[in-house]
Design an enzyme around this catalytic site. Structure first.
Site, PDB file in Angstrom:
ATOM      1  N   ASN A   1      -0.275  10.882   6.363  1.00  0.00           N
ATOM      2  CA  ASN A   1      -1.577  10.299   7.155  1.00  0.00           C
ATOM      3  C   ASN A   1      -2.794  11.267   6.904  1.00  0.00           C
ATOM      4  O   ASN A   1      -3.743  11.129   7.345  1.00  0.00           O
ATOM      5  CB  ASN A   1      -1.119   9.675   8.202  1.00  0.00           C
TER       6      ASN A   1
ATOM      7  N   THR B   1       0.397  -3.825  12.013  1.00  0.00           N
ATOM      8  CA  THR B   1      -0.627  -3.770  10.929  1.00  0.00           C
ATOM      9  C   THR B   1       0.004  -4.323   9.388  1.00  0.00           C
ATOM     10  O   THR B   1       1.063  -3.664   9.304  1.00  0.00           O
ATOM     11  CB  THR B   1      -0.985  -2.231  10.349  1.00  0.00           C
TER      12      THR B   1
ATOM     13  N   THR C   1       0.840  -1.163   0.120  1.00  0.00           N
ATOM     14  CA  THR C   1      -0.038  -0.026  -0.303  1.00  0.00           C
ATOM     15  C   THR C   1       0.934   1.252   0.023  1.00  0.00           C
ATOM     16  O   THR C   1       1.445   1.628  -1.161  1.00  0.00           O
ATOM     17  CB  THR C   1      -0.788  -0.027   1.282  1.00  0.00           C
TER      18      THR C   1
ATOM     19  N   GLU D   1       5.959   4.481   7.582  1.00  0.00           N
ATOM     20  CA  GLU D   1       5.534   5.753   6.653  1.00  0.00           C
ATOM     21  C   GLU D   1       6.451   6.851   7.407  1.00  0.00           C
ATOM     22  O   GLU D   1       6.194   7.169   8.517  1.00  0.00           O
ATOM     23  CB  GLU D   1       3.986   5.895   6.851  1.00  0.00           C
TER      24      GLU D   1
ATOM     25  N   LYS E   1       3.571  -7.054   4.157  1.00  0.00           N
ATOM     26  CA  LYS E   1       3.223  -5.493   3.703  1.00  0.00           C
ATOM     27  C   LYS E   1       3.005  -5.034   4.993  1.00  0.00           C
ATOM     28  O   LYS E   1       2.297  -5.447   5.929  1.00  0.00           O
ATOM     29  CB  LYS E   1       2.345  -5.442   2.584  1.00  0.00           C
TER      30      LYS E   1
ATOM     31  N   SER F   1      -7.722  11.314   1.427  1.00  0.00           N
ATOM     32  CA  SER F   1      -8.712  12.443   0.371  1.00  0.00           C
ATOM     33  C   SER F   1      -7.838  12.922  -0.803  1.00  0.00           C
ATOM     34  O   SER F   1      -7.165  12.087  -1.088  1.00  0.00           O
ATOM     35  CB  SER F   1      -8.946  13.704   1.446  1.00  0.00           C
TER      36      SER F   1
END
Lengths: 385, 385
Positions: free
Chosen positions: B380, B181, B148, B261, B170, B385
């Site tokens: 994040n 996660t 992702t 991230e 992942k 959006s």
């Protein structure tokens, strides 16, 4: 008018040179009586700063004649020398104020960087300067002198029936439950004993400062003091007084959230439909602390999935298929799944309201939090270096 | 070589059009036997995605013939329709693979945005494409298709004594204990029954994936599967096999942290001198999750006071005056107070080592975390959006 709104108190705020930038960094609040009744609530962090250890001891005596507060250094994790410095600070205040003042009735509070000894060669002379500056309208200056990364000073006052409750607060980072990181001094001229003050203060902090969670980080220095001079001669009914204290605490707590480091949004999280109030608070805190959600709100993204994933990490009683979530009153999640159109949510304002309905009872709680921003990262990666 | 390093497995990764940008988003892993033994570990989040509910059910049968994984959508908080979609996905795989395959033995995993239904009109045809692309060297493509926000795909392999354990993972955000996660598929050609696989997998995840905490956020979709084909004909001793699985998990877990991230630092937190391993883990997680410390490390600031304030929020057994903390091997905090000169600490490298000594026993644990950066906030706040 801060801590001098109530009769019987004088205060001062001066620059002692503890802060390298020369800003005010030392505050003194004196209770001139006739009563010296007092109550205090302190951080629940098990690593406590020297002034917290000291002031907890002072409060056991249930009489506080003065509070000395410094910014520019937390005096936390400073070992025996740090505690000696706190003791010397209280002794110096007693000596300078003279008369009946004694160190055992003088509370001390500090805020700033952890793990650094205070510059006593600046702090002790500063106490003389502060004592000389004490005045019945010094509350504002005191509130200014306790600021660290605060962009504004925080004060609040409630007056009614011939008596007054007023207070000041500092705090902008390390804000989390039990208590939010902060120093707060509240004064009143009501004539109430220490046990009554303690009851009112604990009731107030439980639903105000304890329900603020800016960054999930609990401080070593949190201190909330309530001092009563009795100078008004009024003895208010407990419920009236407790409500006035609650209002002052709530006002100050909201100001803390509104000035949190780097924040661009204040997030009001209301958990409803909970089986118990504890469940509601646990869920509210979990939502408030979720970094991914905090980022989403910063981006004005009504990402309710992150609310559900936060709720799912708690032990609260709920059925995942009965969870409802509203963001700014749009129920974007119904029955644990997609609800109303998320495009209906406008998040332009500073305040964002999240309502989480556990559909499992009638208890509720409100927790206040903030978004997570690049400015928060910047401010806290550069703070001590 | 990922999930096809072990004999008996074929895999594929293709672009089904689930992701708007056209990147690969569908992976298929097939166990061609002779054994179909399998074990699985899933998120402890109480809000679980539809594919987690499905795959937990599949694993109860202790036989898994195939795993279908999609990125581009988590299929979490999607209600009864989401579960029907997962069911239809497994049915489609069984139908396309034909022969003895049946949906009840096909695990499903999804990752991506929560609260959005999957585009089944793209996913179902994609399964046909993926099945046609299955090959004994398709492991790499499968690892790529489950990315992702991952910047790189993650694979690991251990081979010894004629048998192999290989896997893919992942995960880059929403990384927190119990589990991080992520989606992970590990395969082996060892000939072991499901109970043995389950024991080895739980032992491995407990000290690897469960001790990664990038951002304190627990996902709704975490899935770790271990599939054994038995194709090597080898039956390794349990301890040897368990250690091979642990190595693969550890390797993949480190790759997750290394690609978290927005992170610029990997933080290795070792808690020593603990009374119990649980105490060590609790303290390590508290340190890993402290936003202020994460910011300080981003700023290469050896701010050990934030380590102590994080330790102080735990229930672990310790005396605050006996805490020691080292950052990159410099003991900047001794006996709860100022230790060696913090200027001796160099934090230039990507890896930062924090050692927290509770001086209260002989148990220890290692937790891996990341710093907090403006890039994390940016990624994040803009994700959905």
């Amino acid at each position: 008018m801060s801590v001098t709104a109530a009769q019987g108190f004088t205060a001062a705020g001066i620059a002692a040179g503890i802060k390298a930038n020369g800003n005010p960094d030392l505050a003194l609040v004196v209770n001139n009586g006739p009563s010296l009744a007092a109550a205090g609530v302190f951080t629940s962090n098990r690593v406590k700063a020297a002034p917290v250890h000291w002031s907890e001891q002072v409060l056991r005596g249930a009489a506080v004649s003065a509070v000395v507060l410094n910014s520019g250094g937390a005096n936390a994790c400073t070992g025996p020398k740090g505690f000696q410095d706190t003791h010397a600070t209280a002794e110096k205040v007693a000596q300078v104020l003279g008369g009946d003042f004694n160190a055992g009735e003088i509370a001390v509070a500090s805020t700033g960087l952890i793990g650094v000894l205070l510059p006593m060669d600046k702090l002790l002379p500063g106490i003389e300067t502060a004592a000389a500056a004490l005045s019945a309208d010094g509350g504002e200056a005191a509130a200014i002198a306790i600021k660290t990364t605060d962009t504004v000073h925080k004060t609040a006052t409630v007056s009614q029936g011939g008596w007054t409750v007023g207070g000041m607060a500092k705090g902008a980072g390390m804000l989390a439950p039990g208590l939010a990181t902060m120093l707060v001094v509240i004064t009143t001229d009501a004539d109430l004993d220490s046990a009554t003050l303690d009851k009112a203060l604990r009731a107030a902090t439980r639903t105000t400062f304890d329900r603020v969670d800016s960054d999930g980080c609990m401080s070593t220095n949190d201190t909330v003091l309530l001092l009563a001079s009795g100078a008004s001669g009024q003895v208010p009914a407990y419920e009236e007084f407790a409500e006035a204290v609650r209002k002052v605490c709530d006002d100050l707590a909201r100001q803390l959230i509104g000035d949190a480091e780097g924040a661009s949004k204040d997030i009001r999280i209301e958990v409803i439909g909970a089986l118990t109030e504890d469940d509601a608070v646990e869920v509210g805190r979990s939502i408030a602390r979720n970094n991914l959600l905090k980022c989403a709100i910063h981006g004005e993204d009504p990402n309710w999935g992150r609310v559900l994933s936060a709720i799912g990490t708690t032990q609260a009683a709920f059925d995942p298929d009965r969870l409802n979530v509203a963001i700014n009153d749009v129920w974007v999640c119904r029955n644990g799944s997609v609800g109303d159109d998320r495009d209906l949510v406008s998040m332009k304002g500073r305040e964002v309201r999240i309502t989480a309905d556990l559909s499992n009872g009638s208890e509720s709680a409100v927790i206040w939090g903030n978004d997570l921003t690049a400015e928060y990262v910047h401010e806290n990666s550069a703070y001590s270096s």
